[in-house]
Design an enzyme around this catalytic site. Sequence first.
Site, PDB file in Angstrom:
ATOM      1  CD  GLU A 141      -2.831  -1.384   2.301  1.00 20.40           C
ATOM      2  OE1 GLU A 141      -2.809  -0.532   3.197  1.00 20.40           O
ATOM      3  OE2 GLU A 141      -3.593  -2.377   2.339  1.00 20.40           O
TER       4      GLU A 141
ATOM      5  CG  ASN B  45      -0.561  -6.705  -1.726  1.00 20.14           C
ATOM      6  OD1 ASN B  45      -1.179  -7.158  -2.679  1.00 20.14           O
ATOM      7  ND2 ASN B  45      -1.033  -6.746  -0.479  1.00 20.14           N
TER       8      ASN B  45
ATOM      9  CG  HIS C  50      -9.824  -5.807   0.365  1.00 18.24           C
ATOM     10  ND1 HIS C  50     -10.059  -6.956   1.088  1.00 18.24           N
ATOM     11  CD2 HIS C  50      -8.512  -5.496   0.550  1.00 18.24           C
ATOM     12  CE1 HIS C  50      -8.928  -7.319   1.709  1.00 18.24           C
ATOM     13  NE2 HIS C  50      -7.983  -6.460   1.382  1.00 18.24           N
TER      14      HIS C  50
ATOM     15  CD  GLU D 262      -4.526  -7.763   1.367  1.00 18.77           C
ATOM     16  OE1 GLU D 262      -5.449  -7.108   1.881  1.00 18.77           O
ATOM     17  OE2 GLU D 262      -3.332  -7.460   1.479  1.00 18.77           O
TER      18      GLU D 262
ATOM     19  CG  ASP E 116     -12.554  -9.315   1.362  1.00 19.93           C
ATOM     20  OD1 ASP E 116     -12.441  -8.336   0.592  1.00 19.93           O
ATOM     21  OD2 ASP E 116     -12.122  -9.319   2.522  1.00 19.93           O
TER      22      ASP E 116
END
Length: 632
Positions: free
Chosen positions: A322, A365, A400, A429, A431
Amino acid sequence: MRALARLAVTTLLVAAPLTAVTAAASAVADPTPITVLTSDFEDGTVQGWAGRSAETLAPSTTVAHGGTGSLSVSGRTATWQGPSLDVLDTFVKGTAYTISVWVRTASGSDNARLSVERRTGGVAAYDQVAGNTAVTSGGWTNLTGRYTLATDVEFLRIYVETASTTGAFFIDDVTASYVPALPIQTDIPSVKDVVTEFPVGAAITGAETVTEHGQLLAKHFASVTPGNALKWDATEPSENTFTYTQADPLIAWAKAHGTAVRGHTLVWHNQTPAWVFLGADGQPMTATAEDKELLLGRLENHIRNVAGHYGDDIGVWDVVNEVIDESQADGMRRSTWFTVTGLDYIRTAFRVAREVLPAATLCINDYNTNVAAKRDALFALVSQLRTEGVPVDCVGHQMHINVSWPSVADTRAMLQKFVPLGVEQQITEMDVSIYTGSGESFPAPPADRLLQQAYVYRDMFALFREFAGEITSVTLWGLADDNTWLDTFPVTRKDAPLLFDTVLQAKSAYWGVVDPSKIEQTPPGTSGCAVTYRVTGSWTGGFQGEVKVANTGTTAWTGWTLTWAFTGGQTVTQLWNGTVAQSGTAVTVTNTSWNGAVAGGGSATAGFLGSWTGGNPAPTAFTVNGTACTVL
Ligand code: 9MR
């Protein structure tokens, strides 16, 4: 304790059978939680609570959250002192407990937190259950959190402490409860056997590696990412003191199961202890040559130790996490890392990681990489770094996302953008929140959102598989809906973003990945059915079950007759929300007078008790009104 609790839930469900049938498909309600611990301090005793040191605990009627009694804690001489309770014989390894306590100061205010102390072989570890929460003398504050014991221990106590002051406080109405897990479905395809283009993984804590959770993880996933255990605050909480107590058991589990590991993460602006950013003078670092040298030295030392500790056991690392802020003209997040070192922290991190791990895949990432401005800023950075010779092997897209955002087209553009760079790409990651905005909150996931979610998983996995030449792994940020960071982000509400529900059963989202034909809507005027059969409780010689019939066509049913065959010699002894007849192995269930009408897209659910001898295999074929149904 656990066996008794299971009996209790069985009795409860028999006495109050499942509520009936809705015209619209509805999600299966969570089973009733079982309470294993209650301290209400109404009997004028301390109910087994003790101080962590020499502080004074006493029953009190000065204030009470419920009733007239509470527990007073006074005479504290350190912030870590507070009331604690032995739960060694209460908590079972692998079970997720929700622990709740009410706290109120005697005077003044502070932050209080709820934790667990556990000891194995005499070595203590402290797990936070509910983080610092403001408490005052003006009213009661609730601390609630979830805790799963993942290791064998000889000492286990819950306790409350404060952050700054040592004043007296009260606690009251402490409870701990759990929702019983169901056996995992062993008769459905493993995700990792269906999606073979790249390893599909899950983010885990210790709780995901034991009992039913561990079985689910091993069955479906080919890769794991420790969600928090490898972050700086877990691995180097104070300078040059490295601890691997959280991560080592996870990596050992992965090795034992032949599961790949993604290391997350070596450098981040969050979950990094404050000492990292303090200069030699103890003051916050600034953009001086001296502070820069100190910070890059700490970074190098951290990576050499953490990456070196695991060596080849971790094949992929999120080296930096990030770092992009697309609202800055240069696209770089203004973290202390950046303000003190510029881009050098990224260069150093990749260089050192490559030196320590020549064979590992090194990733950068980030989240929202489907947003064009962010994607382009990341692209520019990766291009520049690679041109400089910085060994960035891989771009990690966190993903996300939610049920209505982003589009497949934007996600395709995200992947396509990095193809010319020749980097590996990983989904790190993923979801899919059931919410489309912060204002929404559902007590249980609505059926239409779960279906939308299934379509998103279907479409995104189809896209990832199209990019199989570039994508080298896809990781979901969690194993099942009982443990997801989205329950508290961006607001506290129950979310359901993963492939398995809170009791570990496959959702439509799972079928979206594994066999989309099972979730696809049929065109108007068609008929079809789907049946979900679940054993919801089992004991010697008996079991409780639930069977849901869904009308997957568009033509409404005015009545339904469901059949199946029991192959293990089971007999239905009692059934509710329907009428049952059994002849040998053949079971026939028909609707009652009030649940025969099921619209297209709707469902009806019946519950039953049965007896079994020898085994209790789930039936594999069902018909409704003479037509064979899809088995979910
Ligand atoms: O899943 C992690 C959660 O348990 C932590 O509380 C949170 C705190 O920073 O970090 C979560 O993981 C984050 C990941 O490390 C980086 N991308 C965003 C993830 C969700 O916040």
